[in-house]
Design a protein around this motif. Structure first.
Motif, short mmCIF file in Angstrom:
data_model
loop_
_atom_site.label_atom_id
_atom_site.label_comp_id
_atom_site.label_asym_id
_atom_site.label_seq_id
_atom_site.Cartn_x
_atom_site.Cartn_y
_atom_site.Cartn_z
N CYS A 64 1.67 8.16 1.22
CA CYS A 64 1.06 6.83 1.16
C CYS A 64 -0.38 6.99 0.71
O CYS A 64 -1.18 7.62 1.38
N ILE A 89 7.95 3.34 0.79
CA ILE A 89 7.78 4.09 2.03
C ILE A 89 8.41 3.29 3.16
O ILE A 89 8.18 2.09 3.29
N MET A 110 0.04 3.78 8.66
CA MET A 110 0.29 5.08 8.04
C MET A 110 -0.94 5.97 8.17
O MET A 110 -0.83 7.16 8.47
N SER A 146 -2.62 4.83 0.61
CA SER A 146 -3.44 3.73 1.14
C SER A 146 -3.82 2.77 0.03
O SER A 146 -4.96 2.33 -0.05
N CYS A 147 -2.86 2.49 -0.85
CA CYS A 147 -3.16 1.59 -1.97
C CYS A 147 -3.48 0.20 -1.47
O CYS A 147 -4.16 -0.56 -2.14
N LEU A 172 -1.55 -2.38 -1.09
CA LEU A 172 -0.77 -3.52 -1.60
C LEU A 172 -0.06 -4.22 -0.45
O LEU A 172 0.18 -5.42 -0.49
N CYS A 173 0.31 -3.46 0.59
CA CYS A 173 1.04 -4.07 1.69
C CYS A 173 0.12 -4.93 2.56
O CYS A 173 0.60 -5.71 3.36
N PRO A 183 5.00 0.32 -3.57
CA PRO A 183 5.34 0.98 -4.83
C PRO A 183 6.06 2.31 -4.62
O PRO A 183 6.70 2.81 -5.53
N LEU A 184 5.94 2.88 -3.42
CA LEU A 184 6.61 4.15 -3.16
C LEU A 184 7.85 3.96 -2.30
O LEU A 184 8.51 4.93 -1.95
N SER A 213 0.90 -2.07 7.54
CA SER A 213 1.45 -0.73 7.36
C SER A 213 0.44 0.27 6.82
O SER A 213 0.44 1.44 7.20
N ALA A 214 -0.40 -0.19 5.90
CA ALA A 214 -1.37 0.74 5.31
C ALA A 214 -2.18 1.41 6.42
O ALA A 214 -2.40 2.62 6.40
S1 SF4 Z 1 2.69 1.72 2.72
FE1 SF4 Z 1 3.08 1.51 0.54
S2 SF4 Z 1 2.07 -0.43 -0.05
FE2 SF4 Z 1 1.24 0.20 1.95
S3 SF4 Z 1 -0.62 1.35 1.47
FE3 SF4 Z 1 1.05 2.83 1.66
S4 SF4 Z 1 1.81 3.07 -0.42
FE4 SF4 Z 1 0.58 1.21 -0.42
#
Ligand code: SF4
Ligand code: SF4
Ligand code: SF4
Ligand code: SF4
Lengths: 574, 103
Positions: A255, A314, A282, A257-258, A260-261, A311-312, A278-279
């Motif tokens: 992850c 996860i 994680m 930490s993009c 997007l969630c 995008p992954l 979630s970001a």
């Molecule tokens: S869980 Fe997925 S969408 Fe959320 S920060 Fe991590 S990679 Fe990005």
């Protein structure tokens, strides 16, 4: 131009590279050795099975280099990621091609140095060591500029994220900021070094790379190498089992930490709650913050939206489940009292209707279903008209799968004894558990949206079309979990006009009432509900229609228009 | 008072000597237990209550009287279905409280 084949400025880079490669190798061994034995076997096998091997190659390129999924969500961010990842990859590849096909710079003291270095060293800083032809020069410059354009977007995103369509971004600590700064400056330094050939910039370039690579394992950039492993493991069909080991470790470090969630999560209606997304989960779990990660795991609504848009891909919800299971609640469930319930079926019928706890609280859905089944002339019986046993899913949602066993067994017995060939459910929460955890071979399991759709399509149920404008809300456990998007919409189009919500289908917003969350307060839930209702009211419908008793109850608190279950709507039109 | 003439054991509770640590800790993590009006809606709708003596309202009372073991025994019956939480007029997060008692 300098004419040595070796120059000490490459040392920082070589050092960094050696460190990062060693670290990754150790990490790889650790993850694989922590996998349960069967999973490990699965993994090795998947690498040589043509089908999974092909999927691996496709996704390694598609996800790691081209970030196809990010492109779909947000093209600007997609370009940013592709520019940096693919650009960097191409520079390395072209550089190597160049190196092996072209001769070193003129006048090199090749002979003197050869003996010393050729065995373990080759010139990496291409422009510095090898002579370019125009084609290579163009390609290298092109990809270098591509990377720099990506970095420019990243800088803009950092300064003002809304320009690139991102509302909330994560806040990072010192280490993450430093490594990001290192990443941003690597390529400008290289460009300047190549163009001016000032020694200081070659040094800066190399030192920047050293900083980047030495910090990589301790920051979110660890996702770059981990992602590849994660893709392989996922394709091998491995599932989350332990809270912070093996496969989960690979997910955690993948992850980036993009964020997007964060924007996607229904809890992000205010700043305080957006810390539960979630970001952050994680990140906390990655940093071994057990307390916080358990807290977030218990707060999450488990609506699954973050998993769908990640995008992954996860599986953050699965990880949260395993995290919940690690909280020491000693509920010591004892459901032996269920044994007294008689399993002797009063009569046998083709269709068995199970309303479920939540539907018991919204009896109008039960009444509507009764009317529909009677009108359609179905041979049916109620499984739980007088009292109900819980399906077991709420218990499982708290991370206690074993404790739900008694309920699952009793319900299975009741269903099997009834002799039915079809089980119809009104509650998506039940639907999920009956589909996934029960073993009901030979019995078709349907949610009432599917059932009604079938009755209408086969002509068993005649409906009349009115002129009410409906909007349909996709319940999480029906939509995202099972992709039942079309059946309810087709039913509604038969009885009225269907209007669109702002966010529909896989990005629909949880009603806020989900039993998935254990700790959200009523006020917090209300805020989530209000936001979700706003989204549904986007096209000014006359009525909100849903297919989940819990959504119905939750929306009714906040909606400016009537909220109805799809069964109710249909029962008015027969 | 037990004068020795009763058929069943006395249900007398000496409030001065009961151990309220569990209840006080519970109140600390979930201040909403204070807002319960003992209306009994949770009990009336309880899925487990349909088959057993499970009653959240009564369980809170037990805890207030220091009868922790009895309360914990009662929780074993719960299916965590959440109906009680949905009907509570005070919006008390009953499912979470049930879990917290066992921690
Ligand atoms: S869980 Fe997925 S969408 Fe959320 S920060 Fe991590 S990679 Fe990005
Ligand atoms: S499952 Fe839903 S509520 Fe939980 S973090 Fe993901 S998007 Fe947010
Ligand atoms: S429903 Fe709520 S207020 Fe009523 S007794 Fe139960 S907990 Fe107390
Ligand atoms: S969650 Fe437990 S106490 Fe509440 S209604 Fe369900 S079985 Fe009863």
């Amino acid at each position: 131009m300098n004419s040595q084949i070796f120059h000490p400025f490459v040392l920082p880079f070589v050092l960094g590279m050696a460190f990062v490669l060693t670290y990754c190798l150790v990490g790889l061994i650790r993850v694989i050795s922590q996998l349960p034995k069967d999973d490990r076997k699965k993994f090795w096998r998947s690498l040589v099975t043509p089908k999974t091997a092909w999927a691996n190659i496709r996704d390694l390129f598609g996800d790691c280099l081209f970030h196809v999924k990010i492109w779909k969500r947000n093209p600007v961010l997609g370009y940013m990621h592709t520019a940096i990842a693919f650009g960097w990859f191409m520079i390395i590849v072209i550089g190597h091609v160049m190196l092996f096909t072209l001769k070193p710079l003129q006048g090199v003291e090749v002979e003197r140095l050869q003996g010393m270095f050729t065995n373990f060293y080759y010139p990496i800083f291409f422009k510095y060591f090898a002579e370019e032809t125009p084609v290579f020069a163009f390609l290298m410059d092109f990809f270098l500029l591509m990377i720099i354009s990506g970095i420019l977007i990243a800088v803009v995103k950092k300064i003002h994220s809304k320009i690139v369509g991102v509302k909330r971004v994560m806040h990072f600590g010192f280490a993450d900021s430093l490594i990001r700064f290192a990443l941003w400056t690597i390529f400008p330094f290289r460009l300047i070094a190549e163009k001016t050939n000032i020694m200081a910039f070659w040094w800066l370039y190399s030192i920047d790379l050293l900083i980047f690579m030495c910090m990589l394992p301790f920051t979110r950039y660890m996702h770059i190498p981990t992602e590849a492993l994660f893709i392989l493991l996922r394709h091998a069909g491995i599932k989350v089992t332990e809270p912070r080991k093996g496969y989960v470790l690979a997910e955690l470090y993948s992850c980036p930490s993009c964020g997007l969630c964060i924007d996607a999560c229904p809890m992000s209606v205010n700043d305080k709650m957006s810390g539960n997304t979630s970001a952050y989960f994680m990140k906390k779990l990655r940093n071994k913050d057990t307390e916080e990660s358990q807290r977030i795991a218990e707060t999450c609504l488990m609506c699954g939206k973050c998993v769908k848009i990640c995008p992954l891909s996860i599986e953050s919800c699965d990880i949260k489940f395993s995290q919940r299971a690690s909280i020491p609640y000693n509920i010591n469930s004892d459901h032996s009292y269920l044994n007294v319930i008689s399993t002797e079926a009063e009569k046998s019928s083709k269709v068995l209707y199970f309303a479920g706890c939540m539907t018991q609280l919204t009896p109008k859905i039960m009444r509507a279903m009764k009317q529909i089944m009677e009108k359609a002339g179905e041979d049916y019986q109620f499984m739980d008209e007088n009292g109900v046993i819980c399906c077991g899913r709420p218990m499982m949602l708290s991370g206690k799968t074993a404790e739900a066993k008694a309920m699952v067994e009793k319900n299975t017995e009741l269903i099997k004894k009834s002799g039915a060939t079809k089980l119809v459910l009104s509650c998506p929460i039940c639907y999920k558990v009956f589909k996934e955890e029960y073993h009901l071979e030979g019995i078709e399991i349907q949610h009432h949206t599917q059932y009604i759709d079938e009755l209408v399509k086969t002509g068993k149920l005649k409906v009349s079309k009115g002129d009410v404008n409906y909007v349909y809300h996709d319940p999480c456990e029906l939509g995202r979990a099972f992709e039942i998007y079309d059946e309810p919409r087709e039913v509604l189009e038969n009885v009225g006009n269907l209007r669109k919500a702002k966010s529909e289908k896989e990005i629909s917003i949880c009603c806020g009432g989900s039993l998935g969350s254990f700790t959200l307060t009523q006020q917090e839930r209300d805020e989530i509900t209000a936001n979700s209702v706003n989204d549904l009211m986007f096209n000014n419908p006359d009525e909100i229609v849903t297919a989940c008793p819990l959504c119905l109850k939750t929306f009714a608190r906040k909606s400016p228009v009537k909220v109805k279950d799809i069964a109710e709507v249909v029962s008015e039109k027969i | 008072m037990d004068f020795g003439f009763c058929l069943s054991p006395s249900s007398h509770v000496k409030m001065d000597s009961v151990d309220l640590t569990t209840f006080n800790r519970l109140k600390e993590i979930n201040p909403d237990v204070n807002t319960c009006i003992a209306c009994g809606s949770c009990t009336a709708t309880c899925t487990a209550g349909n088959f057993t003596e499970m009653s959240f309202r009564r369980m809170l009372l037990m805890l207030q009287r220091g009868k922790e073991d009895e309360a914990k025994k009662m929780i074993q019956r719960c299916m965590l279905c959440g109906k009680c939480t949905l009907v509570c007029p005070r919006g008390i997060n009953i499912r979470k409280i049930l879990l917290d008692i066992t921690r």
